[in-house]
Design an enzyme around this catalytic site. Structure first.
Site, PDB file in Angstrom:
ATOM      1  N   HIS A  72       0.834  -1.197   0.000  1.00  0.00           N
ATOM      2  CA  HIS A  72       0.000   0.000   0.000  1.00  0.00           C
ATOM      3  C   HIS A  72       0.868   1.246   0.000  1.00  0.00           C
ATOM      4  O   HIS A  72       1.754   1.404   0.845  1.00  0.00           O
ATOM      5  CB  HIS A  72      -0.916   0.015   1.231  1.00  0.00           C
ATOM      6  CG  HIS A  72      -2.105  -0.880   1.087  1.00  0.00           C
ATOM      7  ND1 HIS A  72      -3.274  -0.688   1.802  1.00  0.00           N
ATOM      8  CD2 HIS A  72      -2.322  -1.965   0.311  1.00  0.00           C
ATOM      9  CE1 HIS A  72      -4.153  -1.630   1.473  1.00  0.00           C
ATOM     10  NE2 HIS A  72      -3.582  -2.417   0.570  1.00  0.00           N
ATOM     11  N   TYR A 201      -9.702   5.301   7.009  1.00  0.00           N
ATOM     12  CA  TYR A 201      -9.888   5.731   8.391  1.00  0.00           C
ATOM     13  C   TYR A 201     -10.992   6.774   8.391  1.00  0.00           C
ATOM     14  O   TYR A 201     -10.835   7.842   7.781  1.00  0.00           O
ATOM     15  CB  TYR A 201      -8.602   6.326   8.949  1.00  0.00           C
ATOM     16  CG  TYR A 201      -7.501   5.325   9.197  1.00  0.00           C
ATOM     17  CD1 TYR A 201      -7.266   4.832  10.481  1.00  0.00           C
ATOM     18  CD2 TYR A 201      -6.685   4.863   8.166  1.00  0.00           C
ATOM     19  CE1 TYR A 201      -6.255   3.906  10.724  1.00  0.00           C
ATOM     20  CE2 TYR A 201      -5.677   3.938   8.393  1.00  0.00           C
ATOM     21  CZ  TYR A 201      -5.464   3.466   9.672  1.00  0.00           C
ATOM     22  OH  TYR A 201      -4.460   2.545   9.908  1.00  0.00           O
ATOM     23  N   PRO A 293      -4.842   0.281  18.397  1.00  0.00           N
ATOM     24  CA  PRO A 293      -4.534  -0.166  17.037  1.00  0.00           C
ATOM     25  C   PRO A 293      -4.669   0.908  15.963  1.00  0.00           C
ATOM     26  O   PRO A 293      -4.361   0.635  14.794  1.00  0.00           O
ATOM     27  CB  PRO A 293      -5.537  -1.300  16.809  1.00  0.00           C
ATOM     28  CG  PRO A 293      -6.684  -0.987  17.715  1.00  0.00           C
ATOM     29  CD  PRO A 293      -6.085  -0.331  18.918  1.00  0.00           C
ATOM     30  N   LYS A 297       0.591   0.025  15.033  1.00  0.00           N
ATOM     31  CA  LYS A 297       1.951  -0.040  15.571  1.00  0.00           C
ATOM     32  C   LYS A 297       2.244  -1.246  16.450  1.00  0.00           C
ATOM     33  O   LYS A 297       3.410  -1.489  16.777  1.00  0.00           O
ATOM     34  CB  LYS A 297       2.255   1.239  16.368  1.00  0.00           C
ATOM     35  CG  LYS A 297       2.337   2.479  15.516  1.00  0.00           C
ATOM     36  CD  LYS A 297       3.443   2.363  14.495  1.00  0.00           C
ATOM     37  CE  LYS A 297       3.332   3.421  13.420  1.00  0.00           C
ATOM     38  NZ  LYS A 297       3.789   2.960  12.128  1.00  0.00           N
ATOM     39  N   TYR A 385       3.590   6.707  10.109  1.00  0.00           N
ATOM     40  CA  TYR A 385       2.774   5.561   9.700  1.00  0.00           C
ATOM     41  C   TYR A 385       3.638   4.478   9.032  1.00  0.00           C
ATOM     42  O   TYR A 385       3.457   3.287   9.300  1.00  0.00           O
ATOM     43  CB  TYR A 385       1.670   6.020   8.749  1.00  0.00           C
ATOM     44  CG  TYR A 385       0.572   4.988   8.561  1.00  0.00           C
ATOM     45  CD1 TYR A 385      -0.506   4.931   9.433  1.00  0.00           C
ATOM     46  CD2 TYR A 385       0.614   4.074   7.514  1.00  0.00           C
ATOM     47  CE1 TYR A 385      -1.512   3.996   9.277  1.00  0.00           C
ATOM     48  CE2 TYR A 385      -0.395   3.135   7.342  1.00  0.00           C
ATOM     49  CZ  TYR A 385      -1.448   3.097   8.223  1.00  0.00           C
ATOM     50  OH  TYR A 385      -2.448   2.158   8.044  1.00  0.00           O
TER      51      TYR A 385
END
Length: 390
Positions: A72, A201, A293, A297, A385
């Site tokens: 991704h 998200y 979550p 991580k 990220y």
């Protein structure tokens, strides 16, 4: 029984550390309280940082991951009906993440360990690390009904938040930091195609939602729920309806529904224990720290612990050099706190807190708006990220 390193816990961190040690010619035994079947059935996270991918390659388990994993280059953040794209690759000079389920990582590591003949024991009872503050550390346990003492040079506590390793440390020697969030994540797994090629998200007035996947035909979805909710209170139909309410219309229409084959509610907490070394005992992964979550991580933070500990153990046994081993706790905690901060920030910015005052809600709304509008803020988000360097 004797070994150089006794690893407590056969989750991904214990298995990864054990394989790296074995491949380096360092003897290690893994002890696991659960059955092998239970270990292989655990459903956990699925977003791997580049550093984690490289560690798995080093452990000899990269082939299936690269064949079946999904690379991704970005993800979406939605705000009510708005859609914003976070281009990880362009913001981080080409870095990406890999979507590959933790369950698959565990399968690969278990298979690799069996192929190389490394020793693992399952259904081990009464595991107790002892004398790790002396020159004679050892672990007592019960294997197949027989009481066993395992003499070792070092003990790696990879046995999770509720494991025996951290419990064995005197309270006076350890300091803990914790934040409990006033909500949970209701998650399901379903054999349906994902709603998008990238993760979504969703920040919404009804609460947070996450659209994720394990493959092109298996989807993982979450919605923010009340801390006291029970799984029985949520039918599949209720879940799908609520998920779609929290997504922009076009994304909601792309959601393919179907029966779930796994459903769970995960409480959210941030937790750190300091230090991460006590004589010959080292805490690794969830035994030392827990993150919500939201920032993906948990597994990645455990992998960075493994990296630091393996470097130290390899230098100790193969080079007779202890500088890296002595620095383990400091190095691991420095990276852990950065990940804890990022996970707290993502969680705080994207969720709805039931007891927030109007002022706090406006601040969080402004924080999200600034993040989505500012190139500098998006760059900072992307850098965290994809994973900060080890």
């Amino acid at each position: 029984m004797s070994t150089q390193v006794c690893i407590i816990g056969a989750g991904p961190s214990g298995l990864l550390l054990g394989q790296l040690l074995h491949d380096a010619g360092i003897d290690a035994i893994i002890l696991e309280r659960a059955t092998l079947e239970h270990v292989l059935e655990r459903v956990r996270a699925g977003v791997l940082e580049q550093g984690t991918v490289e560690l798995l390659e080093r452990a000899g388990v990269g082939e299936r991951m690269h064949a079946e994993g999904l690379v991704h280059e970005g993800f979406a953040i939605t705000r009510e009906d708005e859609v914003h794209h976070i281009d990880l690759s362009s913001l981080t000079e080409g870095k990406t993440v890999m979507v590959y389920g933790q369950t698959e990582v565990t399968h690969d590591l278990v298979e690799r360990r069996a192929q190389t003949g490394a020793l693992s024991h399952y259904q081990v009872e009464a595991v107790d690390p002892q004398d790790f503050d002396t020159d004679h550390p050892h672990v007592t346990c019960r294997i197949g009904g027989e009481n066993i003492r395992i003499n070792c040079r070092f003990i790696a506590g990879c046995d999770g938040f509720h494991g025996a390793s951290r419990r064995a440390v005197p309270e006076s020697a350890i300091r803990t930091f914790e934040k409990i969030y006033p909500f949970g994540w209701l998650g399901i797994l379903a054999d349906v195609p994902p709603a998008s090629d990238e993760l979504i998200y969703a920040s919404h007035s009804r609460g947070f939602a996450l659209c994720s996947m394990r493959s092109h035909s298996r989807s993982r979805y979450y919605i923010q729920c009340n801390a006291g909710d029970s799984i029985e209170a949520w039918s599949d139909d209720q879940f799908w309806d609520e998920l779609r309410r929290r997504l922009p219309a076009e994304m909601a229409e792309a959601v393919t529904t179907g029966p779930s084959f796994e459903k769970s509610i995960a409480p959210l907490r941030s937790f750190v224990a300091e230090p991460m070394r006590f004589g010959s005992l080292f805490l690794v992964g969830d035994a030392a720290h827990i993150v919500p979550p939201t920032g993906a991580k948990g597994l990645n933070l455990a992998a960075s612990d493994v990296h630091y500990l393996f470097e130290g153990l390899r230098a100790h046994f193969l080079e007779r050099e202890d500088t890296l081993l002595d620095a383990y706790s400091q190095r691991a905690l420095a990276r852990a706190w950065r990940a804890v901060r990022f996970s707290w920030w993502m969680t705080t910015m994207l969720h709805r807190f039931p007891d927030n005052a109007p002022f706090e809600n406006r601040i969080l709304e402004t924080e999200l708006a600034y993040t989505l509008e500012s190139q500098a803020a998006k760059t900072a988000l992307a850098e965290n990220y994809v994973g900060l360097p080890y």
